[in-house]
Design a protein around this motif. Sequence first.
Motif, PDB file in Angstrom:
ATOM      1  N   LEU A  52       0.828  -1.205   0.000  1.00 34.64           N
ATOM      2  CA  LEU A  52       0.000   0.000   0.000  1.00 34.64           C
ATOM      3  C   LEU A  52       0.864   1.256   0.000  1.00 34.64           C
ATOM      4  CD1 LEU A  52      -2.857  -1.022   2.463  1.00 34.64           C
ATOM      5  CD2 LEU A  52      -2.969  -0.894  -0.017  1.00 34.64           C
ATOM      6  N   SER A  53       2.060   1.175   0.615  1.00 36.88           N
ATOM      7  CA  SER A  53       2.970   2.317   0.590  1.00 36.88           C
ATOM      8  C   SER A  53       3.448   2.581  -0.835  1.00 36.88           C
ATOM      9  CB  SER A  53       4.180   2.063   1.496  1.00 36.88           C
ATOM     10  OG  SER A  53       3.769   1.778   2.797  1.00 36.88           O
ATOM     11  N   ILE A  54       3.735   1.517  -1.579  1.00 36.01           N
ATOM     12  CA  ILE A  54       4.195   1.684  -2.955  1.00 36.01           C
ATOM     13  C   ILE A  54       3.104   2.352  -3.797  1.00 36.01           C
ATOM     14  CG2 ILE A  54       4.896   0.439  -5.053  1.00 36.01           C
ATOM     15  CD1 ILE A  54       6.148  -1.658  -3.164  1.00 36.01           C
ATOM     16  N   MET A  55       1.853   1.980  -3.530  1.00 34.70           N
ATOM     17  CA  MET A  55       0.737   2.566  -4.277  1.00 34.70           C
ATOM     18  C   MET A  55       0.307   3.915  -3.697  1.00 34.70           C
ATOM     19  SD  MET A  55      -0.071   0.603  -6.746  1.00 34.70           S
ATOM     20  CE  MET A  55      -1.757   0.479  -7.325  1.00 34.70           C
ATOM     21  N   ARG A  56       0.904   4.297  -2.582  1.00 35.28           N
ATOM     22  CA  ARG A  56       0.496   5.486  -1.835  1.00 35.28           C
ATOM     23  C   ARG A  56      -1.005   5.478  -1.547  1.00 35.28           C
ATOM     24  NH1 ARG A  56       3.298  10.615  -4.398  1.00 35.28           N
ATOM     25  NH2 ARG A  56       1.505  11.563  -3.375  1.00 35.28           N
ATOM     26  N   LEU A  57      -1.445   4.381  -0.999  1.00 32.98           N
ATOM     27  CA  LEU A  57      -2.867   4.218  -0.690  1.00 32.98           C
ATOM     28  C   LEU A  57      -3.101   4.093   0.814  1.00 32.98           C
ATOM     29  CD1 LEU A  57      -4.046   1.713  -3.451  1.00 32.98           C
ATOM     30  CD2 LEU A  57      -4.730   4.088  -3.195  1.00 32.98           C
ATOM     31  N   LEU A  58      -2.247   4.713   1.602  1.00 36.49           N
ATOM     32  CA  LEU A  58      -2.396   4.581   3.052  1.00 36.49           C
ATOM     33  C   LEU A  58      -3.504   5.482   3.581  1.00 36.49           C
ATOM     34  CD1 LEU A  58       1.335   4.624   4.127  1.00 36.49           C
ATOM     35  CD2 LEU A  58      -0.162   2.656   4.031  1.00 36.49           C
ATOM     36  N   PRO A  59      -4.108   5.100   4.700  1.00 37.07           N
ATOM     37  CA  PRO A  59      -5.078   5.999   5.338  1.00 37.07           C
ATOM     38  C   PRO A  59      -4.369   7.276   5.823  1.00 37.07           C
ATOM     39  CG  PRO A  59      -4.614   4.101   6.734  1.00 37.07           C
ATOM     40  CD  PRO A  59      -3.970   3.842   5.420  1.00 37.07           C
ATOM     41  N   PRO A  60      -5.142   8.349   6.134  1.00 34.56           N
ATOM     42  CA  PRO A  60      -4.541   9.646   6.450  1.00 34.56           C
ATOM     43  C   PRO A  60      -3.569   9.621   7.635  1.00 34.56           C
ATOM     44  CG  PRO A  60      -6.928   9.818   6.290  1.00 34.56           C
ATOM     45  CD  PRO A  60      -6.605   8.389   6.123  1.00 34.56           C
ATOM     46  N   ASN A  61      -3.707   8.664   8.559  1.00 29.88           N
ATOM     47  CA  ASN A  61      -2.796   8.659   9.704  1.00 29.88           C
ATOM     48  C   ASN A  61      -1.475   7.945   9.412  1.00 29.88           C
ATOM     49  OD1 ASN A  61      -3.873   6.097   9.609  1.00 29.88           O
ATOM     50  ND2 ASN A  61      -4.005   5.862  11.817  1.00 29.88           N
ATOM     51  N   GLY A  62      -1.285   7.514   8.163  1.00 28.76           N
ATOM     52  CA  GLY A  62      -0.049   6.822   7.803  1.00 28.76           C
ATOM     53  C   GLY A  62       0.973   7.778   7.209  1.00 28.76           C
ATOM     54  N   LYS A  63       2.258   7.523   7.478  1.00 28.12           N
ATOM     55  CA  LYS A  63       3.302   8.392   6.966  1.00 28.12           C
ATOM     56  C   LYS A  63       4.420   7.518   6.398  1.00 28.12           C
ATOM     57  CE  LYS A  63       5.841  12.512   8.352  1.00 28.12           C
ATOM     58  NZ  LYS A  63       7.197  12.061   8.072  1.00 28.12           N
ATOM     59  N   ILE A  64       4.863   7.855   5.179  1.00 25.34           N
ATOM     60  CA  ILE A  64       5.893   7.051   4.521  1.00 25.34           C
ATOM     61  C   ILE A  64       7.211   7.811   4.506  1.00 25.34           C
ATOM     62  CG2 ILE A  64       6.446   5.727   2.455  1.00 25.34           C
ATOM     63  CD1 ILE A  64       3.555   6.084   1.560  1.00 25.34           C
ATOM     64  N   GLU A  65       8.305   7.133   4.834  1.00 23.55           N
ATOM     65  CA  GLU A  65       9.645   7.708   4.695  1.00 23.55           C
ATOM     66  C   GLU A  65      10.485   6.768   3.853  1.00 23.55           C
ATOM     67  OE1 GLU A  65      11.753   8.638   8.311  1.00 23.55           O
ATOM     68  OE2 GLU A  65       9.889   9.498   9.093  1.00 23.55           O
ATOM     69  N   GLY A  66      11.571   7.290   3.320  1.00 24.76           N
ATOM     70  CA  GLY A  66      12.459   6.461   2.510  1.00 24.76           C
ATOM     71  C   GLY A  66      12.287   6.796   1.046  1.00 24.76           C
ATOM     72  N   GLU A  67      12.717   5.888   0.180  1.00 25.68           N
ATOM     73  CA  GLU A  67      12.593   6.145  -1.247  1.00 25.68           C
ATOM     74  C   GLU A  67      11.964   4.961  -1.949  1.00 25.68           C
ATOM     75  OE1 GLU A  67      15.749   7.584  -3.820  1.00 25.68           O
ATOM     76  OE2 GLU A  67      16.417   8.852  -2.156  1.00 25.68           O
ATOM     77  N   ILE A  68      11.036   5.239  -2.852  1.00 26.01           N
ATOM     78  CA  ILE A  68      10.459   4.202  -3.694  1.00 26.01           C
ATOM     79  C   ILE A  68      10.665   4.667  -5.132  1.00 26.01           C
ATOM     80  CG2 ILE A  68       8.362   2.950  -4.304  1.00 26.01           C
ATOM     81  CD1 ILE A  68       7.282   3.631  -1.505  1.00 26.01           C
ATOM     82  N   ARG A  69      11.670   4.129  -5.794  1.00 25.94           N
ATOM     83  CA  ARG A  69      11.959   4.580  -7.155  1.00 25.94           C
ATOM     84  C   ARG A  69      11.320   3.634  -8.159  1.00 25.94           C
ATOM     85  NH1 ARG A  69      16.738   5.764  -4.780  1.00 25.94           N
ATOM     86  NH2 ARG A  69      17.619   3.764  -5.390  1.00 25.94           N
ATOM     87  N   PHE A  70      10.418   4.190  -8.946  1.00 24.69           N
ATOM     88  CA  PHE A  70       9.785   3.402 -10.003  1.00 24.69           C
ATOM     89  C   PHE A  70      10.264   3.968 -11.331  1.00 24.69           C
ATOM     90  CE2 PHE A  70       6.168   2.648 -12.901  1.00 24.69           C
ATOM     91  CZ  PHE A  70       6.186   1.270 -12.873  1.00 24.69           C
ATOM     92  N   ASN A  71      10.925   3.152 -12.130  1.00 19.65           N
ATOM     93  CA  ASN A  71      11.553   3.625 -13.362  1.00 19.65           C
ATOM     94  C   ASN A  71      12.478   4.811 -13.098  1.00 19.65           C
ATOM     95  OD1 ASN A  71      10.716   1.840 -15.277  1.00 19.65           O
ATOM     96  ND2 ASN A  71       8.813   2.961 -15.715  1.00 19.65           N
ATOM     97  N   GLY A  72      13.193   4.771 -11.989  1.00 25.68           N
ATOM     98  CA  GLY A  72      14.175   5.808 -11.679  1.00 25.68           C
ATOM     99  C   GLY A  72      13.619   7.020 -10.954  1.00 25.68           C
ATOM    100  N   LYS A  73      12.270   7.170 -10.931  1.00 29.34           N
ATOM    101  CA  LYS A  73      11.703   8.353 -10.267  1.00 29.34           C
ATOM    102  C   LYS A  73      11.192   7.988  -8.885  1.00 29.34           C
ATOM    103  CE  LYS A  73       8.886   9.894 -13.442  1.00 29.34           C
ATOM    104  NZ  LYS A  73       7.702  10.409 -14.051  1.00 29.34           N
TER     105      LYS A  73
END
Lengths: 324, 326
Positions: A52-73
């Motif tokens: 869900l983090s990769i899809m950025r589909l987390l509920p509003p209380n979720g927070k993502i850190e780090g890097e997810i590079r898809f095709n370099g971006k």
Amino acid sequence: MTTILEVEQLKTRFRTDNGVVSVVDGVDFSIHAGETLGIVGESGCGKSVTSLSIMRLLPPNGKIEGEIRFNGKNILDLTEKEMQSVRGNEIAMIFQEPMTSLNPLHTVGRQIEEAIILHMKLDKAEAKKRAISLLKAVGMPRAEEIYEEFPHQLSGGMRQRVMIAMAMGCNPKLIIADEPTTALDVTIQAQILDLMREVKEKTGTSIMLITHDLGVVAEMCDRVIVMYAGQVVEETDVDTLFENPKHPYTIGLMNSIPELDDEREYLDTIPGTVPLPHQMPKGCRFAPRCSQAMAICHEKPPELLQLNGHKCRCWLYAEEGEQQ
Amino acid sequence: MTPLLEVKGLQQYFPIKSGFLKKTTGYVKAVDGIDLKVYPGETLGIVGESGCGKSTTGRTILRLLEPTAGEVWFDGKDLAKLSKEEMRRMRKDLQMIFQDPYASLNPRMTIKQILMESLMVHKIGTTAERERIIEEIIEVVGLRKEHLNRHPHDFSGGQRQRIGIARALVVKPKLIIADEPVSALDVSIQSQVLNLLKDLKKEFNLTLMFISHDLSVVKHLCDRIAVMYLGRVVEIADKRTLFENPSHPYTRALLSAVPVAKPRQKRERILLQGDLPSPANPPSGCTFHPRCPYATEICKTKAPSLSDIGAGQLVSCHLVQSGQLK
């Protein structure tokens, strides 16, 4: 081999009544083009939150850190609008519950077309043609009729075929399948796994397959990540994982499953339960349940060691890791 | 040996009501004529996919559902003919373990109250004796005395299932029906509960009817296995025979569909076409014929019945019985 997805130091936290809870804690992995990567673990290990983090589909209380590079971006830098053109278009998802992830008020056809019209800029007639050909591609009988039907008219296996047709809609580079066959019976599961293999061969998409079933992993995956309590504890190719598992958790998991050709009187067990996210042990997170735990395991968390094409987060292999 | 439980021609039809006056327009034949025997001390496994009627069979035997027809002989009495009150008393000897350890324990009661309730309902022992029985049983299932004063929400899924098992055991039943007791659990916890059930089988000489969709689990725990398809038993055999020599085409397909945790092992897989037909409108003849790769003319018209093909292996298939299918 081109890498299409690189996840680096992914940390996903949730604000809850018990304070901030870290569900995914420093996960690294990558997926190559045309590869099936399996993510295995039991409930609460963070495998679904990773997807869900990769899809950025987390509920509003979720927070993502780090890097997810898809095709370099780095997709964490994208605006919500830019993210929308990735979701369903370049990365598609198949969920566990085909019943709850299809809209009961829309026909099957309309739901498949939605993403096609949005992303591929096709007109209605062309979209319909594509939807029907997708339904045929996933082995639906009477595709033209089913196009007009509603999800409740279909069986569980057929609904999951519709989900796969939807995911294939825009020729995504990556399909994330979160327990796609867990809700299905074994004979239907065999059909769906067969279909997913066929889709992969025909279109060359990469698949990230999240499952708790080691049998499914053995049949489908090229490489496997084992997760425990929000961390990757082992990563290697599928043959090595089953022939020479290293992490005590992976070994324990394999020995606790009864198999059809099993003659054991008793199964091996892993004592205790998974630690809660806000009560993580100080050292290795598996140490309290591990039969081989040493003093250091309870004190200091181990790193994910590089061992000759095999990664393992365990103090038992610290020496071996240093030599390499 | 006389069986402890003998089920004869058990049927469970659920009426389909439609229209303004809710007239019965048809029946869902969830269980459609089942014959089973369970011998003392054995574990009979019932496997099948969702909708095959395995859970309904268990519930109908315990009269949690009133059977449409058939006999359930237990201890010299036909359970299907007992009055409600007689059946209630009978339940001391017939206990059930449910699938969902979250839904089957009352969240407002402590573990002690949950276990005590069973003893009080069946008027077993004095208060002091009951306390002792409960303290004993909680340790038998691998929990501790301190746990007795806690509520179900304090426990993990595996521990709750242990409490469910303790509740079934506490009245010392003659037969326990376990309906998918480990399918809601993670594999590492599942193995703990399976080992516990194995221990209890030995220690209490339990007779167990174990309902599950998971063939590997059933094989691990059971002595004999019945395979169900669309409300009927299609094959019964002892464990070894069933897994080494599955005869019914459905059993063969089911066994071959189980994914095996060995990546290099390539197996012949029988892929069944289509889905399970609706039990409201089952196919004619052998109900498996539309999906059966071997079906012939007779399968479409005549329903097969269970018959012995040797070594106590009962199979319900024309082709196996006539020797056309080896």
